[in-house]
Design a protein around this motif. Sequence first.
Motif, short mmCIF file in Angstrom:
data_model
loop_
_atom_site.label_atom_id
_atom_site.label_comp_id
_atom_site.label_asym_id
_atom_site.label_seq_id
_atom_site.Cartn_x
_atom_site.Cartn_y
_atom_site.Cartn_z
N THR A 129 1.05 -1.21 -0.17
CA THR A 129 -0.18 0.13 0.08
C THR A 129 0.99 1.09 0.13
OG1 THR A 129 -0.19 -0.06 2.34
CG2 THR A 129 -1.77 -1.17 1.27
N ALA A 130 0.26 2.36 -0.27
CA ALA A 130 1.05 3.70 -0.52
C ALA A 130 1.72 4.06 0.94
CB ALA A 130 0.15 4.67 -0.65
N ASP A 131 1.39 3.78 1.90
CA ASP A 131 1.91 3.83 3.17
C ASP A 131 3.39 3.08 3.55
OD1 ASP A 131 0.77 1.42 4.06
OD2 ASP A 131 -0.24 2.24 5.66
N GLY A 132 3.68 2.01 2.52
CA GLY A 132 4.62 1.33 2.65
C GLY A 132 4.38 -0.34 3.23
N SER A 133 3.05 -0.57 3.79
CA SER A 133 2.77 -1.62 4.32
C SER A 133 2.75 -2.94 3.34
CB SER A 133 1.24 -1.69 5.15
OG SER A 133 1.50 -0.53 6.11
N VAL A 134 3.24 -3.80 3.70
CA VAL A 134 3.15 -4.93 2.88
C VAL A 134 2.13 -6.26 3.61
CG1 VAL A 134 4.53 -7.03 1.80
CG2 VAL A 134 5.29 -4.83 2.11
N HIS A 135 1.05 -6.60 2.80
CA HIS A 135 0.00 -7.53 3.27
C HIS A 135 0.24 -8.78 2.49
CE1 HIS A 135 -2.19 -4.07 5.50
NE2 HIS A 135 -1.54 -3.63 4.13
N LYS A 136 0.52 -9.78 3.26
CA LYS A 136 0.91 -10.96 2.63
C LYS A 136 -0.33 -12.07 2.56
CE LYS A 136 5.83 -11.53 3.23
NZ LYS A 136 7.15 -12.08 3.51
N ALA A 137 -0.50 -12.89 1.57
CA ALA A 137 -1.60 -13.84 1.58
C ALA A 137 -1.28 -14.85 0.76
CB ALA A 137 -2.92 -13.13 1.34
N ASN A 138 -1.99 -16.24 1.11
CA ASN A 138 -1.60 -17.26 0.26
C ASN A 138 -2.28 -17.18 -1.25
OD1 ASN A 138 -0.46 -18.89 2.58
ND2 ASN A 138 -2.54 -19.57 3.02
N CYS A 139 -3.30 -16.35 -1.06
CA CYS A 139 -4.01 -16.01 -2.53
C CYS A 139 -4.38 -14.71 -2.66
CB CYS A 139 -5.45 -16.91 -2.41
SG CYS A 139 -6.34 -16.80 -3.93
N ILE A 140 -4.04 -14.12 -3.75
CA ILE A 140 -4.40 -12.65 -3.94
C ILE A 140 -5.16 -12.47 -5.31
CG2 ILE A 140 -3.33 -10.41 -4.51
CD1 ILE A 140 -2.02 -11.23 -2.15
N ILE A 141 -6.22 -12.03 -4.92
CA ILE A 141 -7.32 -11.80 -6.18
C ILE A 141 -7.31 -10.46 -6.39
CG2 ILE A 141 -9.58 -12.20 -6.64
CD1 ILE A 141 -8.49 -14.86 -6.21
N ASP A 142 -6.87 -10.05 -7.75
CA ASP A 142 -6.93 -8.74 -8.20
C ASP A 142 -8.34 -8.47 -9.00
OD1 ASP A 142 -6.62 -6.38 -9.30
OD2 ASP A 142 -4.66 -6.88 -10.39
N ALA A 143 -9.19 -7.63 -8.42
CA ALA A 143 -10.40 -7.18 -8.52
C ALA A 143 -10.53 -5.68 -8.83
CB ALA A 143 -11.75 -7.83 -7.57
N ARG A 144 -9.64 -5.26 -9.24
CA ARG A 144 -9.54 -3.94 -9.44
C ARG A 144 -10.35 -3.64 -10.83
NH1 ARG A 144 -3.35 -2.61 -9.20
NH2 ARG A 144 -3.42 -4.55 -10.15
N GLY A 145 -10.78 -2.18 -10.66
CA GLY A 145 -11.23 -1.82 -12.13
C GLY A 145 -10.87 -2.21 -13.47
N PRO A 146 -11.58 -2.16 -14.40
CA PRO A 146 -11.22 -2.39 -15.60
C PRO A 146 -9.98 -1.55 -16.17
CG PRO A 146 -13.34 -1.49 -15.90
CD PRO A 146 -13.04 -1.35 -14.46
N GLU A 147 -9.20 -1.98 -16.87
CA GLU A 147 -8.13 -1.36 -17.44
C GLU A 147 -8.58 -0.75 -19.07
OE1 GLU A 147 -3.89 -3.37 -16.88
OE2 GLU A 147 -5.42 -4.68 -17.84
N THR A 148 -8.00 0.38 -19.53
CA THR A 148 -8.06 0.61 -20.86
C THR A 148 -7.99 -0.33 -22.05
OG1 THR A 148 -7.56 2.99 -20.33
CG2 THR A 148 -7.65 2.26 -22.66
N LEU A 149 -9.14 -0.72 -22.74
CA LEU A 149 -9.19 -1.93 -23.71
C LEU A 149 -8.06 -1.65 -24.54
CD1 LEU A 149 -12.88 -2.50 -24.50
CD2 LEU A 149 -11.30 -3.72 -23.16
N THR A 150 -7.54 -2.70 -25.08
CA THR A 150 -6.57 -2.49 -26.13
C THR A 150 -7.06 -3.11 -27.50
OG1 THR A 150 -5.71 -5.00 -25.50
CG2 THR A 150 -4.67 -3.15 -24.42
#
Length: 383
Positions: A129-150
């Motif tokens: 995160t922006a404050d430098g914190s690192v959050h670990k997990a066995n499973c990371i799911i990226d559900a951020r908003g859509p990227e610009t279509l290519t």
Amino acid sequence: MGIKNTVLKSADVIIVGAGLSGCLMAWFLKQRQPELFIQIFEQSNDLPLKRTWSFHQSDVSDNYLNIKSLISKEWQEHTVHFASYYRNLTGRYASIRPEDLSNKIKNEFAGQIFFNTEIVSVDEAAITTADGSVHKANCIIDARGPETLTTKCGYQKFLGLHLQTKTAHGLQNPIIMDATVKQTDGYRFMYVLPWSETELLIEDTYYSESSLMDNEFLRKEILNYVSSKGWQVQKILDEETGVLPIPFFQSQSNEKKLAVIGARGGFFHPVTGYSLPEAVKIADRISQLKNPSTAAARTVLNRYRNEQYWQKRYFYLLNRLLFQAAQPNERFKIFERFYSLPESLIANFYRASLSNAEKIRILSGKPPVPVTEALKCLINSGV
């Protein structure tokens, strides 16, 4: 002086982004494996759930019971209106209102959702995160908003008003397409959901080359439509807008090593732009993983993507026919013909499970687009 990284307690699953796909993923994981320690990180100050999601029960038939408690309203039938005919369709139709989903997720994951969190990096094992914190997990799911279509695309765009009428409006079932309105800016239709005897959600919707909208004009158009139906507005309760990309070809993600879901991962119906059915199917599969990991989730996503390859390739062809072969003011003919086909075919179209015979049936008969333009689209697709 730089920010020093701080490694915080590991989670079983971290979901980055609390939009529809992220919320449904968290919901399924909690229902299936309540022992999992789940964390959700969202950059905004609230759940970004700003519009109504609707679907046919057959779109999510295998998982209907898993999301039934999230449904705000459902109807036994729905209708489509065209200048040449009205048709009543018997499949069950359901909607989830944003405020209802938001309340359910906040209650279910109290203390596990972190708002106002800017994510600067995501990898297979941790987020920073922006404050430098690192959050670990066995499973990371990226559900951020859509990227610009290519890839090239058209748009399905809409503005909706949630209205209270002065007296009972008399509408019993949703009108999922009323194309009797003036055809401007591409294919245009009104979408109407009756929430109660005196509440309606009405969306002025367009399949257009442009993503631009004149919101004030669209509000007036909706109120003109209301007046044409003989309804009188007591109060405007809320408003929602959306612009959904309608791609002509598959867009490739650059994030090969991550487990990316939602629109960012390309998991939505190419023709309708709807993401809920695929979000449900993917959440169902990943939530069944024992001891879920990023690698295992990515394998599930790749397998699903491969299963859907030919279905989606066909849908991209339909999009090219809609936007590149049909004249904007003639696009309604494509939908008018489509909704005259058997109900079973229409249902299979929405759940992205068309047979080869059904694919041919959609394209056969008197073409609603110029033949020469259609052939150009077919040649361009390589099919």
